[in-house]
Design a protein around this motif. Structure first.
Motif, PDB file in Angstrom:
ATOM      1  N   VAL A 276     120.387  81.939 -24.859  1.00 53.15           N
ATOM      2  CA  VAL A 276     119.824  82.532 -26.083  1.00 53.15           C
ATOM      3  C   VAL A 276     118.293  82.806 -25.983  1.00 53.15           C
ATOM      4  CG1 VAL A 276     119.308  81.800 -28.612  1.00 53.15           C
ATOM      5  CG2 VAL A 276     121.377  81.281 -27.612  1.00 53.15           C
ATOM      6  N   ALA A 277     117.476  81.808 -25.345  1.00 56.17           N
ATOM      7  CA  ALA A 277     116.102  82.131 -24.984  1.00 56.17           C
ATOM      8  C   ALA A 277     115.979  83.408 -23.990  1.00 56.17           C
ATOM      9  CB  ALA A 277     115.739  81.075 -24.129  1.00 56.17           C
ATOM     10  N   ALA A 278     116.972  83.826 -23.040  1.00 58.84           N
ATOM     11  CA  ALA A 278     116.861  84.992 -22.375  1.00 58.84           C
ATOM     12  C   ALA A 278     117.292  86.201 -23.210  1.00 58.84           C
ATOM     13  CB  ALA A 278     118.005  84.789 -21.201  1.00 58.84           C
ATOM     14  N   MET A 279     118.284  85.910 -24.201  1.00 58.22           N
ATOM     15  CA  MET A 279     118.540  87.240 -25.017  1.00 58.22           C
ATOM     16  C   MET A 279     117.415  87.527 -26.103  1.00 58.22           C
ATOM     17  SD  MET A 279     122.321  85.952 -26.068  1.00 58.22           S
ATOM     18  CE  MET A 279     122.878  87.244 -27.001  1.00 58.22           C
TER      19      MET A 279
ATOM     20  N   LEU B 139     117.042  69.724 -20.597  1.00 56.11           N
ATOM     21  CA  LEU B 139     116.596  71.113 -21.364  1.00 56.11           C
ATOM     22  C   LEU B 139     115.291  71.592 -20.441  1.00 56.11           C
ATOM     23  CD1 LEU B 139     117.006  70.042 -24.970  1.00 56.11           C
ATOM     24  CD2 LEU B 139     118.608  71.384 -23.533  1.00 56.11           C
ATOM     25  N   ASN B 140     115.382  73.174 -20.536  1.00 56.88           N
ATOM     26  CA  ASN B 140     114.106  73.830 -20.115  1.00 56.88           C
ATOM     27  C   ASN B 140     113.300  73.895 -21.278  1.00 56.88           C
ATOM     28  OD1 ASN B 140     112.431  75.829 -19.144  1.00 56.88           O
ATOM     29  ND2 ASN B 140     114.170  77.297 -18.481  1.00 56.88           N
ATOM     30  N   PRO B 141     112.026  73.547 -20.757  1.00 53.07           N
ATOM     31  CA  PRO B 141     111.100  73.446 -22.188  1.00 53.07           C
ATOM     32  C   PRO B 141     110.818  74.979 -22.404  1.00 53.07           C
ATOM     33  CG  PRO B 141     110.048  72.530 -20.104  1.00 53.07           C
ATOM     34  CD  PRO B 141     111.500  72.656 -19.549  1.00 53.07           C
ATOM     35  N   GLU B 142     110.595  75.883 -21.580  1.00 50.01           N
ATOM     36  CA  GLU B 142     110.439  77.047 -21.740  1.00 50.01           C
ATOM     37  C   GLU B 142     111.504  77.816 -22.969  1.00 50.01           C
ATOM     38  OE1 GLU B 142     107.529  79.103 -20.857  1.00 50.01           O
ATOM     39  OE2 GLU B 142     106.982  77.052 -20.190  1.00 50.01           O
ATOM     40  N   SER B 143     112.623  77.234 -22.686  1.00 46.54           N
ATOM     41  CA  SER B 143     113.718  78.047 -23.605  1.00 46.54           C
ATOM     42  C   SER B 143     113.559  77.360 -24.779  1.00 46.54           C
ATOM     43  CB  SER B 143     115.191  77.399 -23.148  1.00 46.54           C
ATOM     44  OG  SER B 143     115.290  78.366 -21.964  1.00 46.54           O
ATOM     45  N   LEU B 144     113.111  75.860 -25.239  1.00 44.52           N
ATOM     46  CA  LEU B 144     112.808  75.180 -26.297  1.00 44.52           C
ATOM     47  C   LEU B 144     111.787  76.031 -27.288  1.00 44.52           C
ATOM     48  CD1 LEU B 144     112.904  71.690 -25.428  1.00 44.52           C
ATOM     49  CD2 LEU B 144     114.609  72.787 -26.388  1.00 44.52           C
ATOM     50  N   ILE B 145     110.646  76.491 -26.254  1.00 46.91           N
ATOM     51  CA  ILE B 145     109.545  77.355 -27.079  1.00 46.91           C
ATOM     52  C   ILE B 145     109.906  78.859 -27.261  1.00 46.91           C
ATOM     53  CG2 ILE B 145     107.310  78.210 -26.554  1.00 46.91           C
ATOM     54  CD1 ILE B 145     106.808  75.682 -24.953  1.00 46.91           C
ATOM     55  N   GLU B 146     110.667  79.361 -26.332  1.00 47.80           N
ATOM     56  CA  GLU B 146     111.206  80.850 -26.571  1.00 47.80           C
ATOM     57  C   GLU B 146     111.917  80.976 -27.857  1.00 47.80           C
ATOM     58  OE1 GLU B 146     110.906  83.335 -22.792  1.00 47.80           O
ATOM     59  OE2 GLU B 146     112.496  81.855 -22.544  1.00 47.80           O
ATOM     60  N   ILE B 147     112.875  80.053 -28.004  1.00 42.06           N
ATOM     61  CA  ILE B 147     113.817  80.241 -29.204  1.00 42.06           C
ATOM     62  C   ILE B 147     113.265  79.842 -30.724  1.00 42.06           C
ATOM     63  CG2 ILE B 147     115.693  80.026 -28.019  1.00 42.06           C
ATOM     64  CD1 ILE B 147     116.446  77.105 -29.056  1.00 42.06           C
ATOM     65  N   GLY B 148     111.962  79.234 -30.242  1.00 40.54           N
ATOM     66  CA  GLY B 148     111.168  78.615 -31.595  1.00 40.54           C
ATOM     67  C   GLY B 148     111.720  77.210 -32.000  1.00 40.54           C
ATOM     68  N   LEU B 149     112.507  76.494 -31.453  1.00 36.76           N
ATOM     69  CA  LEU B 149     112.669  75.078 -31.668  1.00 36.76           C
ATOM     70  C   LEU B 149     111.357  74.102 -31.478  1.00 36.76           C
ATOM     71  CD1 LEU B 149     115.582  72.866 -30.601  1.00 36.76           C
ATOM     72  CD2 LEU B 149     113.601  72.057 -30.388  1.00 36.76           C
ATOM     73  N   LEU B 150     110.615  74.613 -30.846  1.00 28.49           N
ATOM     74  CA  LEU B 150     109.212  74.080 -30.591  1.00 28.49           C
ATOM     75  C   LEU B 150     108.344  75.173 -30.616  1.00 28.49           C
ATOM     76  CD1 LEU B 150     109.643  71.391 -27.697  1.00 28.49           C
ATOM     77  CD2 LEU B 150     109.989  71.227 -30.019  1.00 28.49           C
ATOM     78  N   PRO B 151     106.906  74.741 -31.415  1.00 28.06           N
ATOM     79  CA  PRO B 151     105.989  76.014 -31.533  1.00 28.06           C
ATOM     80  C   PRO B 151     105.245  76.326 -30.193  1.00 28.06           C
ATOM     81  CG  PRO B 151     105.189  74.038 -32.258  1.00 28.06           C
ATOM     82  CD  PRO B 151     106.522  73.767 -32.139  1.00 28.06           C
ATOM     83  N   GLU B 152     104.709  77.304 -29.947  1.00 24.77           N
ATOM     84  CA  GLU B 152     104.029  77.683 -28.568  1.00 24.77           C
ATOM     85  C   GLU B 152     103.014  76.876 -28.317  1.00 24.77           C
ATOM     86  OE1 GLU B 152     102.889  80.060 -25.511  1.00 24.77           O
ATOM     87  OE2 GLU B 152     104.626  80.442 -26.719  1.00 24.77           O
ATOM     88  N   VAL B 153     102.081  76.266 -29.249  1.00 22.84           N
ATOM     89  CA  VAL B 153     101.136  75.372 -28.985  1.00 22.84           C
ATOM     90  C   VAL B 153     101.627  74.081 -28.156  1.00 22.84           C
ATOM     91  CG1 VAL B 153      99.559  76.367 -30.540  1.00 22.84           C
ATOM     92  CG2 VAL B 153     101.091  74.395 -31.161  1.00 22.84           C
ATOM     93  N   PHE B 154     102.848  73.879 -28.180  1.00 21.42           N
ATOM     94  CA  PHE B 154     103.499  72.724 -27.583  1.00 21.42           C
ATOM     95  C   PHE B 154     103.560  72.993 -25.886  1.00 21.42           C
ATOM     96  CE2 PHE B 154     105.588  70.489 -31.209  1.00 21.42           C
ATOM     97  CZ  PHE B 154     104.643  70.316 -31.853  1.00 21.42           C
ATOM     98  N   ARG B 155     103.373  73.919 -25.407  1.00 23.17           N
ATOM     99  CA  ARG B 155     103.516  74.288 -24.096  1.00 23.17           C
ATOM    100  C   ARG B 155     102.524  73.583 -23.267  1.00 23.17           C
ATOM    101  NH1 ARG B 155     105.904  78.818 -22.077  1.00 23.17           N
ATOM    102  NH2 ARG B 155     105.532  79.992 -24.058  1.00 23.17           N
ATOM    103  N   GLY B 156     103.091  72.945 -22.304  1.00 23.15           N
ATOM    104  CA  GLY B 156     102.199  72.126 -21.405  1.00 23.15           C
ATOM    105  C   GLY B 156     101.869  70.529 -21.699  1.00 23.15           C
ATOM    106  N   LYS B 157     102.549  70.496 -22.938  1.00 23.98           N
ATOM    107  CA  LYS B 157     102.641  69.067 -23.619  1.00 23.98           C
ATOM    108  C   LYS B 157     103.811  68.381 -23.662  1.00 23.98           C
ATOM    109  CE  LYS B 157      98.816  70.501 -26.936  1.00 23.98           C
ATOM    110  NZ  LYS B 157      98.221  70.668 -28.472  1.00 23.98           N
ATOM    111  N   ILE B 158     104.857  68.911 -23.117  1.00 21.86           N
ATOM    112  CA  ILE B 158     106.147  68.205 -23.187  1.00 21.86           C
ATOM    113  C   ILE B 158     106.466  67.451 -22.099  1.00 21.86           C
ATOM    114  CG2 ILE B 158     108.577  68.785 -23.632  1.00 21.86           C
ATOM    115  CD1 ILE B 158     107.768  71.679 -24.418  1.00 21.86           C
TER     116      ILE B 158
END
Length: 544
Positions: free
Chosen positions: A379-382, A469-488
């Protein structure tokens, strides 16, 4: 009028006489034949497919839940490929604690016997010197999977571990459907027996592997969500499904293990971690304990991503918890080609700008389905390649090589993943609902504490599923906000590692009670305009 139904399953044949008009699923349950039906017969999961033939007529594949018996019929159970060799994560974040359990043993040379004490109270006398033979079990009762670890109570060493599918998922996949299924005496009996029988088999497995006798197992810790602990103790969970959602049991106590059905000596006890609320259970208490969340500085967000997504926000040690009905999509259920994490399941996926698919399957076997981690990657890739829009709908105007990945299956447009493996528009909708529920819970907790996402210092993802789970996918689909990048950070199975700590240290049991006493619980249903927040969180472009 009565009809005969004959089931062929796992090399066995079972027949039963039922009233005409009963569903094949009902007949299977009456016959004691286990048939996957994670949606509890609602006709939504598509997992109860069977092959049916009447007399010498051609075999037909149908859903057992919505096919009624009208004639004498033969039913062949289609064995799902993901029922064995599950990829179960049992390791989890662990803290170093002093060995100070409730069991003590003392050898008396004069008598040639060893006395056994629980909290200094004499409970048994054993022949010979058995001081070193002291064991316990850390048990994680997950909605989808089970883990049993055999622990030496004197050293804290893990001697053996076993993992298995929770067999209750064959009758009902998520927590709400299990509450409904077990709300009557027969349903509760079935759920309890399936669980205890499986756990006893796993206990036998680890004791045989370690070469010890079950007579020397004195303590168990049963960590799980509130519903699972009700079912494990044969307690009707019906009150969990009705307002004000009050648990019958609260945990923080020990029960006789043999009374619960465990094949252990009569002196063995099963300890239940304290329960926070109807939908934030002892598994989360274990996770909070082992992650030292109540003692952490700054702002931390603890998330257990699963069928019942639990979230805890810690702001300088002040804890607020909530739960979200994420549903079973992340476990591969309610998805057309969904399956659990077994060989052949797509567990990773990427899509180049040229439209080339990069597919990774478990054990590098030919793809046969999609498990949770693969689902989120797809879904993140889509989303990234704009094959679906912010509303989740397929983009029929996509051009170039990417457009060839949108193909037709049985008259419906789907996204091609691999030969025979695809994602449909309703599948994407299931992911939207699940990710929207968890993101909505995160936003609600932050707002409740007067915080914004940028103020979160650490994001702790717990659970055996979350670990993959891939943290990038969690962010790309919006399950986690962008500002969480690098904090997971991924903590693994903290329900199991927390139960191990509770097994080894009495002070940790006291600390877990204090956690439950001090934590606040936010019920999302009581929040004004939460429905609007939830709808907003369905958006696939929500990356703030």
């Amino acid at each position: 009028m009565m009809k005969k139904v004959t089931f062929h399953h796992a090399g066995q044949t079972t027949s039963i006489i039922v009233h005409a008009g009963e569903s094949i699923l009902t007949a299977a349950r009456q016959a004691g034949v286990i048939l996957d039906s994670p949606c509890n017969g609602n006709g939504t999961c598509g997992k109860c497919k069977v092959k049916v033939s009447v007399l010498d007529e051609q075999t037909e594949t149908v859903l057992a839940c919505n096919t009624n018996v009208q004639n004498d019929v033969t039913v062949e159970i289609i064995e799902r490929q993901d029922n064995g060799n599950l990829q179960i994560k049992h390791e989890g974040l662990a803290s170093i604690v002093e060995i100070d359990g409730v069991i003590n043993k003392k050898y008396i040379a004069e008598t040639g016997r060893t006395n056994v004490y629980r909290n200094e109270q004499f409970i048994a006398s054993e022949q010979g010197d058995t001081e070193q033979d002291s064991y316990g079990l850390a048990i994680d009762i997950g909605t989808t999977t089970l883990v049993v670890a055999l622990i030496h109570l004197l050293t804290g060493q893990e001697l053996a571990v076993a993992g298995a599918l929770n067999p209750q998922s064959r009758l009902a996949q998520d927590v709400l459907s299990r509450i409904r299924y077990a709300s009557n005496e027969q349903g509760l009996f079935e759920m309890n027996q399936l669980l205890i029988e499986e756990l006893n088999q796993m206990i036998a497995q680890v004791t045989i592997e370690a070469g010890i006798s079950t007579n020397y197992i004195y303590e168990l810790v049963l960590s799980g969500n509130t519903c699972m602990l009700h079912l494990a103790t044969n307690t009707n969970p019906v009150t969990l499904g009705k307002y004000p959602y009050t648990p019958v049991i609260r945990g923080g106590n020990a029960l006789s293990a043999s009374d619960l059905g465990f094949s252990l000596a009569g002196i063995a006890q099963a300890y239940l971690p304290p329960i926070i609320s109807a939908y934030v259970g002892g598994d989360i208490t274990s996770g909070i304990l082992v992650s030292r969340l109540a003692k952490s500085e700054g702002t931390s967000l603890f998330i257990d991503i699963g069928t019942n997504g639990e979230i805890v926000l810690a702001a300088n040690g002040k804890l607020v918890a909530t739960s979200t009905a994420a549903g079973p999509a992340f476990e591969g259920m309610n998805i057309s080609c969904g399956m659990r994490a077994a060989p052949g399941a797509v567990e990773g996926f990427d899509l180049t700008s040229e439209g080339e698919s990069i597919v990774k399957s478990i054990a590098d076997q030919a793809p046969v389905g999609i498990c949770g981690s693969g689902l989120l990657d797809i879904v993140a890739a889509m989303v990234r390649r704009k094959i679906i829009g912010k509303n989740g709908k397929f983009n029929k105007n996509i051009t170039g090589q990417l457009s060839t990945l949108l193909t037709d299956v049985n008259g419906k447009m789907v996204f091609f993943v691999a030969e025979g493996v695809f994602l449909s528009q309703p599948d994407v909708r299931q992911v939207q609902l699940a990710k929207g529920a968890i993101r909505g819970g995160i936003e609600a907790l932050l707002d409740y504490q007067g915080l914004v996402a940028a103020e979160v210092d650490r994001v702790l993802i717990a659970g055996s599923f979350g670990y993959h789970l891939n943290p990038e996918s969690l962010i790309e689909i919006g399950l986690l906000p962008e500002v969480f990048r690098g904090k997971i950070e991924f903590l693994g199975n903290t329900s199991k590692s927390g139960s191990q700590e509770l097994l080894l240290n009495q002070t940790s049991r006291l600390e877990s009670r204090k956690i439950v006493e001090d934590i606040a619980v936010l019920e999302l249903a009581t929040i004004d305009n939460f429905d609007r927040l939830f709808v907003k969180c369905l958006d696939f472009t929500m990356v703030s």
